[in-house]
Design a protein around this motif. Structure first.
Motif, PDB file in Angstrom:
ATOM      1  N   GLN A   1     -70.070 -87.600  27.894  1.00 27.67           N
ATOM      2  CA  GLN A   1     -68.762 -87.604  27.711  1.00 27.67           C
ATOM      3  C   GLN A   1     -67.970 -86.798  28.790  1.00 27.67           C
ATOM      4  O   GLN A   1     -66.890 -86.490  28.734  1.00 27.67           O
TER       5      GLN A   1
ATOM      6  N   ALA B   1     -68.218 -97.188  25.843  1.00 23.28           N
ATOM      7  CA  ALA B   1     -67.974 -95.639  25.530  1.00 23.28           C
ATOM      8  C   ALA B   1     -67.775 -95.415  24.136  1.00 23.28           C
ATOM      9  O   ALA B   1     -68.396 -94.433  23.429  1.00 23.28           O
TER      10      ALA B   1
ATOM     11  N   HIS C   1     -66.141-101.210  29.425  1.00 24.41           N
ATOM     12  CA  HIS C   1     -66.083 -99.846  29.627  1.00 24.41           C
ATOM     13  C   HIS C   1     -65.771 -99.291  28.403  1.00 24.41           C
ATOM     14  O   HIS C   1     -66.393 -98.292  27.778  1.00 24.41           O
TER      15      HIS C   1
ATOM     16  N   SER D   1     -70.355 -92.965  21.822  1.00 26.59           N
ATOM     17  CA  SER D   1     -69.716 -91.988  20.909  1.00 26.59           C
ATOM     18  C   SER D   1     -70.201 -92.218  19.484  1.00 26.59           C
ATOM     19  O   SER D   1     -70.489 -91.154  18.866  1.00 26.59           O
TER      20      SER D   1
END
Length: 102
Positions: A39, A8, A4, A12
């Motif tokens: 987000q 992420a 995860h 990003s």
């Protein structure tokens, strides 16, 4: 959990590249809307923990409202960023009239 975090970070970093000025204006506007949705979990964590510290544990309803509010807040900020006017860009693109020049 490690997967995860890796996903992420990748989202990003690669997502930020979508805002490069070379991409068609409409594309950047849609990315500014889509990126905050992706987000949203970060905003949810902030709102839910703030609620837990201030009020206590969430109920099913308060949790749902806070999660929806986090996405809504992210999208409102994105829309504001898309629609705000840049003073330098606005004045540079206006034609100069003789009355305004004197």
């Amino acid at each position: 959990m490690l997967l995860h975090i890796a996903a992420a970070v990748t989202f990003s970093l690669l997502g930020a590249l979508q805002f490069v000025p070379g991409f068609r204006r409409r594309h950047r506007a849609w990315m500014k809307r889509g990126y905050p949705i992706g987000q949203g979990a970060g905003r949810q964590a902030v709102l839910l923990s703030t609620w837990a510290l201030a009020v206590g544990p969430t109920t099913e309803l308060s949790r749902a409202v806070l999660m929806g509010a986090s996405w809504t807040l992210n999208l409102l900020v994105a829309e504001w960023l898309i629609r705000r006017r840049h003073p330098a860009a606005t004045t540079a693109s206006r034609p100069t009239t003789p009355a305004a020049a004197g």
